[in-house]
Design a protein around this motif. Structure first.
Motif, mmCIF file in Angstrom:
data_model
loop_
_atom_site.group_PDB
_atom_site.id
_atom_site.type_symbol
_atom_site.label_atom_id
_atom_site.label_comp_id
_atom_site.label_asym_id
_atom_site.label_seq_id
_atom_site.Cartn_x
_atom_site.Cartn_y
_atom_site.Cartn_z
ATOM 1 N N ASP A 140 29.319 -42.429 42.929
ATOM 2 C CA ASP A 140 27.883 -40.919 42.036
ATOM 3 C C ASP A 140 26.541 -41.215 42.601
ATOM 4 N N GLU A 141 25.928 -40.534 41.954
ATOM 5 C CA GLU A 141 24.462 -40.059 41.867
ATOM 6 C C GLU A 141 23.647 -41.492 40.909
ATOM 7 N N ASN A 142 23.852 -42.122 40.226
ATOM 8 C CA ASN A 142 24.059 -42.816 39.204
ATOM 9 C C ASN A 142 23.840 -43.894 39.526
ATOM 10 N N THR A 143 24.471 -44.401 41.182
ATOM 11 C CA THR A 143 24.824 -45.830 42.154
ATOM 12 C C THR A 143 23.536 -45.319 43.305
ATOM 13 N N ALA A 144 23.205 -44.389 43.143
ATOM 14 C CA ALA A 144 22.860 -43.784 44.515
ATOM 15 C C ALA A 144 20.740 -44.280 44.036
ATOM 16 N N LYS A 145 20.266 -43.962 42.242
ATOM 17 C CA LYS A 145 19.532 -43.837 41.796
ATOM 18 C C LYS A 145 19.350 -45.688 41.952
ATOM 19 N N MET A 146 20.161 -46.002 41.176
ATOM 20 C CA MET A 146 20.209 -47.691 40.690
ATOM 21 C C MET A 146 19.486 -48.077 42.591
ATOM 22 N N MET A 147 21.021 -47.936 43.433
ATOM 23 C CA MET A 147 20.275 -48.392 44.312
ATOM 24 C C MET A 147 19.109 -48.344 45.408
ATOM 25 N N SER A 148 18.170 -47.346 45.250
ATOM 26 C CA SER A 148 17.219 -46.643 45.744
ATOM 27 C C SER A 148 15.652 -46.362 44.861
ATOM 28 N N ALA A 149 15.920 -47.845 43.807
ATOM 29 C CA ALA A 149 15.046 -48.406 42.940
ATOM 30 C C ALA A 149 13.948 -46.827 42.244
ATOM 31 N N ASN A 150 15.435 -45.989 42.383
ATOM 32 C CA ASN A 150 14.522 -44.733 41.452
ATOM 33 C C ASN A 150 13.523 -43.813 42.956
ATOM 34 N N PHE A 151 14.402 -44.107 43.653
ATOM 35 C CA PHE A 151 13.277 -42.753 44.187
ATOM 36 C C PHE A 151 13.660 -41.588 44.261
ATOM 37 N N THR A 152 14.522 -41.386 43.724
ATOM 38 C CA THR A 152 15.746 -39.840 42.983
ATOM 39 C C THR A 152 14.904 -39.143 42.626
ATOM 40 N N ASP A 153 13.924 -39.900 41.119
ATOM 41 C CA ASP A 153 13.644 -40.022 40.747
ATOM 42 C C ASP A 153 12.248 -38.662 41.019
ATOM 43 N N VAL A 154 11.825 -39.834 41.463
ATOM 44 C CA VAL A 154 9.923 -39.856 42.041
ATOM 45 C C VAL A 154 10.122 -38.468 43.875
ATOM 46 N N GLN A 155 11.769 -38.533 44.602
ATOM 47 C CA GLN A 155 12.112 -37.867 44.703
ATOM 48 C C GLN A 155 11.390 -35.747 44.368
ATOM 49 N N GLY A 156 12.217 -36.284 43.286
ATOM 50 C CA GLY A 156 12.091 -34.775 42.379
ATOM 51 C C GLY A 156 10.640 -34.462 42.266
ATOM 52 N N GLU A 157 9.539 -35.518 41.753
ATOM 53 C CA GLU A 157 8.689 -35.559 41.270
ATOM 54 C C GLU A 157 7.946 -34.775 42.203
ATOM 55 N N ILE A 158 7.977 -35.098 43.876
ATOM 56 C CA ILE A 158 6.774 -34.768 45.428
ATOM 57 C C ILE A 158 7.219 -33.012 44.977
ATOM 58 N N GLU A 159 8.375 -33.568 44.919
ATOM 59 C CA GLU A 159 9.192 -32.136 45.445
ATOM 60 C C GLU A 159 8.111 -31.039 45.018
ATOM 61 N N SER A 160 8.439 -30.478 43.349
ATOM 62 C CA SER A 160 7.826 -30.178 42.192
ATOM 63 C C SER A 160 6.124 -29.941 42.419
ATOM 64 N N SER A 161 5.373 -30.923 43.287
ATOM 65 C CA SER A 161 4.382 -31.018 43.525
ATOM 66 C C SER A 161 3.708 -30.229 44.225
ATOM 67 N N LEU A 162 5.071 -30.745 45.700
ATOM 68 C CA LEU A 162 4.309 -30.072 46.938
ATOM 69 C C LEU A 162 4.651 -28.397 46.027
ATOM 70 N N GLU A 163 5.449 -28.368 45.504
ATOM 71 C CA GLU A 163 5.701 -26.709 44.718
ATOM 72 C C GLU A 163 4.522 -25.874 44.185
ATOM 73 N N GLU A 164 4.193 -27.266 43.187
ATOM 74 C CA GLU A 164 3.052 -26.271 42.742
ATOM 75 C C GLU A 164 1.850 -26.161 43.300
ATOM 76 N N ALA A 165 1.742 -26.493 44.583
ATOM 77 C CA ALA A 165 0.339 -26.626 46.026
ATOM 78 C C ALA A 165 0.415 -25.942 46.278
ATOM 79 N N GLN A 166 1.570 -25.042 46.992
ATOM 80 C CA GLN A 166 2.009 -24.540 47.686
ATOM 81 C C GLN A 166 1.961 -22.830 46.705
ATOM 82 N N GLU A 167 2.356 -22.939 45.239
ATOM 83 C CA GLU A 167 2.250 -21.599 44.888
ATOM 84 C C GLU A 167 0.610 -21.772 44.579
ATOM 85 N N ALA A 168 -0.407 -22.336 44.536
ATOM 86 C CA ALA A 168 -1.450 -22.158 43.800
ATOM 87 C C ALA A 168 -1.915 -21.642 44.973
#
Length: 380
Positions: free
Chosen positions: A216-244
């Motif tokens: 499951d995704e929770n195990t992947a999140k745990m194994m990646s030391a919460n990288f999946t959370d930061v990945q979403g944050e990065i993608e969101s920041s890039l989208e905002e920068a692109q929109e601006a």
């Protein structure tokens, strides 16, 4: 009453016993029968207990099988044993780990180091022998690498920008190795931060063994030391920068008349000096903003890499301009500065008209916005 005397050869009645004074005592058969009944009852109870214990032991033994599967699976997670993990999954599918690059050899050292520090404890088990299904809930304590990722990615982007402006080109493999090296470096110097969560693993009986239904995704999140959370944050920041960048209008940041561009952190210090209106290479008006930049870091850097300075006029973001004349401060904006060194730099912006301009300065490549400072510039 007279005593009855028996001869030595005459047998005594079964129901009597001679006392030392030849008197009759109480009959014994009742006592003998009770002992036999008691002995039979004890044997029956022992057999019954053994049967119950055997049944309970069988049930406990069966119940432990899915628990042991989950324990073995998490031990394989800690050891980064992908073959072992795959063998305990019903579909043997580990592709959910690919999104976080966990299986990529370039990041093996980092992920091995963080997963070795994982701890887990079985909290609850639901089990059905008839259906051949079970669910094992585990409480897991694992490394939270969110801050490590943010620092690594910020530093990585700065180095890539610096490399690009120096004219050096990196292959995809060299770029990946640079990122992996930075990740290990940041992880080694950072203090461990832990996160905790409960993960429920559904299992199904397959022959005499038990398999976890899916990864499951929770195990992947745990194994990646919460990288999946930061990945979403990065993608969101890039989208905002692109929109601006693609937008003709932008929300102008709020600034008071007494505010000034002035901020300091562990990487740099900037302080507004002056501004003036000049001409760009095409003869159009442009704004030149001068500020002092100090490198507070431990390696060479530049204002171009560290500082994000934006200018707003009439609700629009002003684009960068190229001044018509040479200016040492313009060059120093891109020049690498040694740790502890300070220089005056200049950035130029194309103007729409002669109305006030609002400046906003912050840390370049800062995920989630970071700290900013603002100032209103009057052009007349």
């Amino acid at each position: 009453m007279s005593k009855q005397i028996y001869s030595e050869t005459e047998p005594l009645p079964d129901s009597t016993e001679i006392s030392p004074d030849n008197s009759h005592t109480a009959p014994l058969p009742v006592l003998k029968k009770r002992k036999k009944k008691k002995k039979g009852l004890i044997i029956f109870l022992i057999v019954l207990i053994l049967v119950i214990a055997a049944g309970a032991g069988f049930y406990f033994w069966q119940r432990q099988k899915p628990v042991n599967t989950v324990k073995k699976f998490l031990e394989d997670v800690k050891a980064m044993d992908f073959d072992g993990m795959s063998s305990l999954l019903q579909n043997s599918d580990l592709t959910v780990l690919d999104n976080a690059d966990i299986t990529d050899a370039a990041y093996t050292n980092f992920f091995s180091a963080v997963n070795q520090k994982m701890e887990f404890d079985i909290k609850k088990t639901s089990f059905s022998i008839l259906n051949g299904t079970a669910t094992v809930t585990v409480h897991v304590k694992y490394i939270d690498g969110s801050d490590i990722y943010r620092e690594t990615i910020t530093e990585f982007l700065k180095q890539i920008v610096s490399t690009a402006f120096s004219g050096e080109t990196l292959t995809e493999e060299e770029t990946q190795q640079k990122l992996a090296s930075l990740l290990e470096e940041k992880a080694a110097s950072a203090q461990d931060t832990f996160a905790e969560t409960d993960i429920s693993y559904p299992l199904i009986k397959a022959g005499d063994t038990w398999k976890i239904v899916t990864l499951d995704e929770n195990t992947a999140k745990m194994m990646s030391a919460n990288f999946t959370d930061v990945q979403g944050e990065i993608e969101s920041s890039l989208e905002e920068a692109q929109e601006a960048e693609n937008s003709d209008s932008a929300q102008t940041p709020q600034a008071a008349s007494g505010d000034t561009i002035d901020m300091s952190n562990e990487k740099f210090t900037i302080h507004y000096k002056q501004h003036r209106v000049g001409k760009d290479y095409s003869g159009a008006s442009c704004l030149l903003v001068y500020y002092d930049y100090s490198n507070n870091g431990t390696s060479p850097s530049s204002a171009m890499v560290d500082v994000s300075l934006q200018a707003y006029q009439n609700g629009q973001v002003l684009s960068a301009a190229i001044p018509e004349g040479d200016d040492e401060a313009i060059d120093q904006f891109m020049t690498e500065v040694q740790p502890g060194q300070a220089v005056t730099v200049c950035q130029a912006f194309s103007l729409i008209d002669e109305s006030d301009v609002t400046l906003q300065a912050g840390e370049a490549f800062s995920l989630g916005g970071g700290t900013v400072t603002t100032q209103i510039l009057q052009l007349n």
